[in-house]
Design an enzyme around this catalytic site. Structure first.
Site, short mmCIF file in Angstrom:
data_model
loop_
_atom_site.label_atom_id
_atom_site.label_comp_id
_atom_site.label_asym_id
_atom_site.label_seq_id
_atom_site.Cartn_x
_atom_site.Cartn_y
_atom_site.Cartn_z
N ASP A 1 42.51 36.54 43.80
CA ASP A 1 41.53 36.97 44.52
C ASP A 1 40.83 37.00 42.70
O ASP A 1 40.53 37.63 41.64
CB ASP A 1 41.91 38.08 43.99
CG ASP A 1 40.98 38.94 44.83
OD1 ASP A 1 39.62 39.24 44.56
OD2 ASP A 1 40.99 40.00 45.60
N HIS A 2 39.03 35.99 43.21
CA HIS A 2 38.62 36.48 41.68
C HIS A 2 37.61 37.99 41.41
O HIS A 2 36.95 37.53 40.65
CB HIS A 2 37.37 35.52 41.66
CG HIS A 2 36.78 34.65 40.53
ND1 HIS A 2 37.08 34.80 39.49
CD2 HIS A 2 36.18 33.45 40.55
CE1 HIS A 2 36.37 33.82 38.79
NE2 HIS A 2 36.32 33.10 39.48
N ARG A 3 37.88 38.49 42.07
CA ARG A 3 37.46 40.28 41.63
C ARG A 3 38.81 40.65 40.64
O ARG A 3 38.48 41.25 39.99
CB ARG A 3 37.44 40.98 43.21
CG ARG A 3 36.31 40.84 44.22
CD ARG A 3 36.30 41.02 45.55
NE ARG A 3 37.84 41.76 45.57
CZ ARG A 3 38.94 42.36 46.55
NH1 ARG A 3 37.56 42.69 47.35
NH2 ARG A 3 39.74 42.05 47.07
N PRO B 1 36.79 36.74 47.33
CA PRO B 1 36.47 35.09 46.53
C PRO B 1 37.26 34.72 45.73
O PRO B 1 38.00 35.45 45.29
CB PRO B 1 35.45 35.78 45.96
CG PRO B 1 35.73 37.31 45.30
CD PRO B 1 36.66 37.94 46.61
N ILE C 1 41.25 38.47 39.21
CA ILE C 1 41.61 36.95 38.62
C ILE C 1 40.67 35.83 37.82
O ILE C 1 39.37 35.78 38.64
CB ILE C 1 42.78 35.94 39.22
CG1 ILE C 1 43.55 37.02 40.06
CG2 ILE C 1 43.48 35.54 38.06
CD1 ILE C 1 45.22 37.39 38.98
#
Ligand code: CAO
Length: 563
Positions: free
Chosen positions: A535-537, A359, A539
């Site tokens: 990577d929003h998983r 994501p 950060i």
């Protein structure tokens, strides 16, 4: 005059690099260091230089061959007369169309009169003209005394194999490995079942091959009796447990297995790869259902079935993305289809995989590099004296190294099961390089420990190596974070795709002078557009905001690079 064989040098552990271009031909006079051919692995394309000068007598490879370190390439007639140079070249042979296997001691063979004529139609057993030798290949030294699983047959009964061709794939807890054949021949019989647990010395397979003259007529009792008893293509090896020790090619005599590199893009055995090649299936698009996501034959077959039924989706992890319908472009005008390079296709697969799995969020900011630019330009003459060039890149590398140190989540990767965040205590930064062969990302190691001058030199060196296809796979591994700079090309901003398993990438666009309000008046300032994708998983927005803000501060006042 001496003849010398040129072989593939150390190519950084790349297994099965494909010959994509031959740069010399028989009769050519070549010089030392002259490029002979271009190899392309999963990670890079590289030119292989000659380690001798002379005239090309034989070319032992062709485009499409897959070569590993040590594989013979050419026989060259050299001017030197030293004895050391006069080594005999290997004779080209059928199996040299395939990569040469690691050198193996000649195994002790049991000559067996299998009487091919007998099997073919009942001619008298012992017909020496029809006699061939049978050998039993056993499990070589696999570096463990424990049982390992035989997870795949690479060949089938009746197949012709060349010396060095993979026979089976074994898998332990730590690695999977192919067992290469010690001989060329025909596969007569398997002595184990797929899925069996085997260990060093266990018999694997019986091969029938044209043996040396002296052994030809010596019968092997068990082989004889089996052939006579059944009149079919059976051999004594049918009951491996009863075979004598001399029937076996001992483990010590077999070549070491080849261990595929950890970086292998797709986890699949040679038989599956062959099937995929035959069916034109891009393995990177097939989800593996085997242990540790290994791609099985059934997965390839299922993929093809779905493709034929119009349900193919270029997806990973089972997401059901509808396929883009195929269009006949020729219906609208003249077209030309040009084959993409392996590198282009792998980059595409990597991009798609990252895009689909990660994501992405991109954070934008501008760094005021007015002073940095003044300082950089002031150093231009000194850079020239040092024989280098100081672009903004070394400053970006240095600033990122500090931001990575202070924001360690950006210097981490998710573990495969998603349970852990793996923090790296080193700071290796990848640098995207635009090359005619495609996108390459050499990695600059220990950026935090290098000076700006050292980084300037390395940027130049790595970019040049990438463009000349001289990067080794190891030089593109181990990155923690990537910088993709389009500053020399142009643009206001872009959103780069994270280079998984890294979790962050900095996009850098072209700096330009813009009016900036200082509270009283507009001032002309040089602004550098930055775009940080993450990577929003791993950060969150706050982390990214802090990382970006620190970068802007570091680049805005480069004295901070010293802190
Ligand atoms: N703003 C303005 N000028 C810039 C700049 C920026 N952000 N970055 C570089 N420049 C200038 C340099 O100073 C140099 O100018 P001079 O020749 O006058 O000194 C010129 O642009 C060319 O620089 P460069 O591109 O050769 O050198 P670099 O160190 O900045 O970059 C490299 C090296 C290898 C990163 C770059 O050449 C490259 O290949 N970039 C493409 C990366 C890419 O393809 N990214 C996309 C990946 S996703 O598809």
């Amino acid at each position: 005059m001496a003849k010398k064989q040129v072989t593939v040098p150390d190519i950084g552990g790349a297994e099965g690099a494909e010959v994509i271009e031959l740069l010399v031909a028989v009769g050519d006079e070549i010089e030392l260091e002259q490029s002979l051919l271009v190899l392309e692995s999963d990670k890079a394309s590289m030119e292989i230089p000659s380690d001798v000068a002379g005239k090309v007598l034989q070319v032992l490879v062709k485009v499409g061959d897959e070569l590993a370190e040590g594989a013979p390439i050419l026989v060259v007639e050299t001017a030197g007369e030293e004895a050391a140079d006069a080594e005999e070249p290997a004779q080209p042979k059928e199996s040299q169309e395939e990569p040469a296997a690691p050198a193996a001691a000649e195994p002790e063979e049991q000559a067996a009169t299998t009487a091919a004529a007998d099997r073919d139609g009942g001619a008298a057993a012992g017909d020496s003209a029809a006699a061939v030798r049978e050998i039993t290949i056993t499990v070589p030294d696999i570096g463990t005394e424990d049982d390992v699983d035989l997870i795949e047959f690479s060949v089938q009964v009746g197949d012709q194999v060349g010396e060095g061709d993979s026979l089976v794939v074994l898998e332990s807890d730590k690695a999977s490995m192919e067992v290469p054949s010690t001989h060329a021949g025909t596969v007569v019989k398997w002595l184990v079942k797929e899925g069996a647990a085997v260990r060093q010395g266990d018999p694997l397979v019986v091969l029938e091959h044209a043996g040396g003259d002296s052994d030809r007529s010596e019968p092997a009792p068990e082989a004889d009796s089996a052939a006579t008893a059944s009149g079919e293509a059976e051999v004594a090896a049918e009951q491996p447990a009863k075979r004598s020790a001399t029937d076996r090619v001992t483990a010590a005599e077999a070549p070491s297995p080849r261990v595929p590199s950890d970086e292998q893009l797709v986890y699949a055995g040679p038989a599956v790869r062959k099937l995929a090649r035959e069916l034109g299936v891009d393995l990177t698009k097939v989800a593996g259902s085997g242990p540790r996501e290994r791609v099985l034959k059934e997965d390839v077959q299922g993929f093809v079935q779905r493709a034929l039924s119009g349900k193919a989706a270029a997806v990973t992890s089972g997401s059901g993305i509808p396929a883009v319908p195929e269009v006949d472009f020729s219906a609208f005008g003249e077209i030309e289809a040009v084959a993409r390079t392996k590198l282009d296709k792998l980059t595409a697969a990597n991009m798609q995989r990252s895009w689909l799995n990660v994501p992405h969020v991109t954070q934008f900011d501008d760094a005021d590099i007015t002073e940095l630019e003044a300082f950089r330009k002031a150093l231009k003459a000194e850079a020239e004296q040092r024989g280098t060039k100081l672009t903004p890149m070394p400053f970006l590398l240095k600033a990122c190294a500090i931001a990575l140190r202070d924001n360690p989540k950006f210097n981490a990767s998710l573990s495969a099961d998603g349970e852990n965040l793996v923090y790296k205590r080193y700071t290796h930064i990848g640098m995207a390089v635009d090359t005619p062969a495609g996108l390459m990302v050499p990695v600059i190691r220990d950026v935090d420990q290098k000076t700006l001058w050292q980084l300037a030199e390395e940027v130049l060196e790595m970019a040049e190596k990438a463009r000349e296809r001289k990067l080794k796979p190891a030089e593109m591994q181990g990155g923690c974070f990537t910088i993709s700079s389009l500053g020399g090309i142009g643009g206001n901003g872009f959103s780069p795709i994270v280079n998984t398993p890294e979790v962050g990438i900095l996009g850098v666009s072209r700096a330009s002078v813009k009016p900036v309000w200082d509270g009283q008046a507009f001032q002309p300032r040089t602004l550098l557009p930055l775009s940080l994708s993450y990577d929003h998983r791993v950060i969150n927005g706050g982390d990214a905001g802090r990382f970006c803000t620190q970068l802007v501060a570091l680049l805005g006042d480069i004295r901070r690079l010293l802190l």
